[in-house]
Design a protein around this motif. Structure first.
Motif, mmCIF file in Angstrom:
data_model
loop_
_atom_site.group_PDB
_atom_site.id
_atom_site.type_symbol
_atom_site.label_atom_id
_atom_site.label_comp_id
_atom_site.label_asym_id
_atom_site.label_seq_id
_atom_site.Cartn_x
_atom_site.Cartn_y
_atom_site.Cartn_z
ATOM 1 N N GLY A 60 -0.649 7.871 -11.974
ATOM 2 C CA GLY A 60 -0.229 7.985 -10.699
ATOM 3 C C GLY A 60 -1.546 8.332 -10.199
ATOM 4 N N VAL A 61 -1.752 7.232 -8.965
ATOM 5 C CA VAL A 61 -2.850 7.654 -7.668
ATOM 6 C C VAL A 61 -1.945 8.261 -6.986
ATOM 7 C CG1 VAL A 61 -4.216 7.189 -6.483
ATOM 8 C CG2 VAL A 61 -4.378 6.292 -9.003
ATOM 9 N N LEU A 62 -2.368 9.391 -5.730
ATOM 10 C CA LEU A 62 -1.430 10.141 -4.915
ATOM 11 C C LEU A 62 -1.932 9.207 -3.891
ATOM 12 C CD1 LEU A 62 -1.495 12.581 -6.855
ATOM 13 C CD2 LEU A 62 -1.767 13.763 -4.350
ATOM 14 N N ALA A 63 -1.329 8.896 -1.869
ATOM 15 C CA ALA A 63 -1.393 8.105 -1.156
ATOM 16 C C ALA A 63 -2.772 8.774 -0.625
ATOM 17 C CB ALA A 63 -0.577 8.021 -0.334
ATOM 18 N N ALA A 64 -3.463 8.344 -0.344
ATOM 19 C CA ALA A 64 -4.978 8.788 0.943
ATOM 20 C C ALA A 64 -4.537 10.035 1.955
ATOM 21 C CB ALA A 64 -5.213 7.585 1.472
ATOM 22 N N GLY A 65 -5.485 10.819 1.675
ATOM 23 C CA GLY A 65 -4.777 12.060 2.620
ATOM 24 C C GLY A 65 -3.521 13.059 2.104
ATOM 25 N N GLN A 66 -2.749 12.583 1.061
ATOM 26 C CA GLN A 66 -1.985 13.557 0.002
ATOM 27 C C GLN A 66 -2.282 14.674 -0.878
ATOM 28 O OE1 GLN A 66 0.146 11.426 -2.316
ATOM 29 N NE2 GLN A 66 2.143 12.823 -2.761
ATOM 30 N N SER A 67 -2.126 15.588 -0.283
ATOM 31 C CA SER A 67 -2.808 16.976 -1.417
ATOM 32 C C SER A 67 -1.993 17.575 -2.203
ATOM 33 C CB SER A 67 -3.105 18.162 -0.562
ATOM 34 O OG SER A 67 -1.833 18.268 0.890
ATOM 35 N N SER A 68 -0.404 17.223 -2.662
ATOM 36 C CA SER A 68 0.489 17.496 -3.295
ATOM 37 C C SER A 68 1.456 16.527 -3.227
ATOM 38 C CB SER A 68 1.580 19.091 -2.571
ATOM 39 O OG SER A 68 1.898 18.185 -1.548
ATOM 40 N N ILE A 69 1.599 16.653 -4.787
ATOM 41 C CA ILE A 69 2.869 16.101 -5.692
ATOM 42 C C ILE A 69 3.894 16.381 -6.633
ATOM 43 C CG2 ILE A 69 1.392 14.966 -7.244
ATOM 44 C CD1 ILE A 69 2.775 12.272 -6.272
ATOM 45 N N VAL A 70 5.114 16.261 -6.845
ATOM 46 C CA VAL A 70 5.695 16.761 -7.824
ATOM 47 C C VAL A 70 6.104 15.313 -8.934
ATOM 48 C CG1 VAL A 70 7.732 17.713 -9.180
ATOM 49 C CG2 VAL A 70 6.482 18.465 -7.108
ATOM 50 N N GLN A 71 5.386 15.176 -10.309
ATOM 51 C CA GLN A 71 5.481 13.669 -11.183
ATOM 52 C C GLN A 71 6.131 14.080 -12.146
ATOM 53 O OE1 GLN A 71 4.265 10.543 -9.896
ATOM 54 N NE2 GLN A 71 4.392 9.417 -11.517
ATOM 55 N N VAL A 72 7.044 13.276 -12.169
ATOM 56 C CA VAL A 72 7.145 13.780 -13.663
ATOM 57 C C VAL A 72 7.318 12.592 -14.907
ATOM 58 C CG1 VAL A 72 9.797 12.419 -14.812
ATOM 59 C CG2 VAL A 72 10.341 13.840 -13.083
ATOM 60 N N VAL A 73 6.694 12.614 -15.415
ATOM 61 C CA VAL A 73 5.898 11.506 -16.843
ATOM 62 C C VAL A 73 6.069 12.304 -18.114
ATOM 63 C CG1 VAL A 73 3.597 11.582 -18.009
ATOM 64 C CG2 VAL A 73 3.178 12.633 -15.546
ATOM 65 N N GLU A 74 7.002 10.421 -18.321
ATOM 66 C CA GLU A 74 7.613 10.363 -19.352
ATOM 67 C C GLU A 74 6.875 10.524 -20.984
ATOM 68 O OE1 GLU A 74 10.496 10.351 -19.949
ATOM 69 O OE2 GLU A 74 11.410 10.326 -17.289
ATOM 70 N N GLY A 75 6.924 11.308 -21.818
ATOM 71 C CA GLY A 75 5.886 10.736 -22.684
ATOM 72 C C GLY A 75 4.807 11.657 -22.898
#
Length: 245
Positions: free
Chosen positions: A199-214
């Motif tokens: 996944g790529v964060l949006a331009a200007g985004q500095s944080s994320i919580v990402q579920v990654v299957e497998g």
């Protein structure tokens, strides 16, 4: 402006005149009782026809109404020279008003369709968010959850919580600042020597919580800074590399 001011009664009742025509016809109504009566009746008719919930009209109604209007024009009887209008039968005035309401209903149907699509899209996004949150909770509540982390070279931290029982993990990125303009953080899962974008964060985004299957099948999670559209392989040096135990 039409040469016969009496002919403006229908448009006046439907508020379809421009400012000059409306002012002219309003002065005319003060001196023309037949037009005052007809305008009042038409306004009442339109109000009743438009009252309540509308529905999409049958496909042939508009054509039938327009055909009826085309055969019931107001005309002046032969030999009549006064400017007084000839009032169409009440049934024909109702038909004319109905045609306008049908046209308005058609426009309303288009607006309703757009609004309905927006509501459905919002509901879909809400359902997806709810499903994502539920999945995230189930992973973090797994009894075999293993949490590892690493610091970003530009400041901040990336945390990986992985569960083999859930065959998934949660990647949390919290950077001190976003990359420069036109650049973005990109997440990677690494299996052997092969990186795969997570996944790529949006331009200007500095944080994320990402579920990654497998995720438990990977050996590490990496974070790099890439063009805002993302890259097919990480750009060195990577910002962080978290080993999955």
């Amino acid at each position: 402006m039409t040469a016969d001011v009496h002919a403006l009664v229908g448009a006046y009742a439907l508020d379809a005149l421009d400012d000059i025509e409306r002012a002219t016809f309003a002065r005319h109504l003060r001196d023309c009782e037949p037009c005052r009566i007809e305008a009042g009746e038409l306004q009442e008719t339109v109000t009743r026809l438009a009252d309540g919930a509308w529905s999409v009209p049958p496909p042939g109604l508009r054509d039938n109404v327009l055909a009826a209007i085309g055969t019931t024009r107001q005309i002046t009887p032969a030999g009549r020279t006064t400017a007084a209008p000839v009032r169409a039968p009440r049934r024909m005035r109702l038909v004319a008003a109905a045609a306008v309401v049908v046209a308005v209903a058609g426009a309303g149907a288009a607006v309703w369709t757009v609004q309905d699509q927006r509501v459905r899209q919002a509901e879909s996004r809400a359902e997806q968010a709810q499903a994502s949150e539920s999945r995230l909770r189930s992973i973090l509540a797994a009894p075999d959850l293993v949490v590892t982390e690493d610091r970003l070279t530009s400041g901040g931290r990336v945390t990986v919580a992985s569960s083999r029982l859930q065959n998934a993990g949660v990647v949390t990125l919290a950077a001190d600042r976003a990359p420069d303009a036109g650049r973005a953080f990109q997440l990677w899962t690494i299996r052997g020597e092969t990186p795969t974008s997570a996944g790529v964060l949006a331009a200007g985004q500095s944080s994320i919580v990402q579920v990654v299957e497998g995720l438990p099948g990977a050996s590490a999670v990496g974070v790099s800074v890439e063009p805002a559209t993302g890259s097919t392989t990480p750009t060195a040096p990577v910002q962080a590399l978290v080993k999955i135990i």
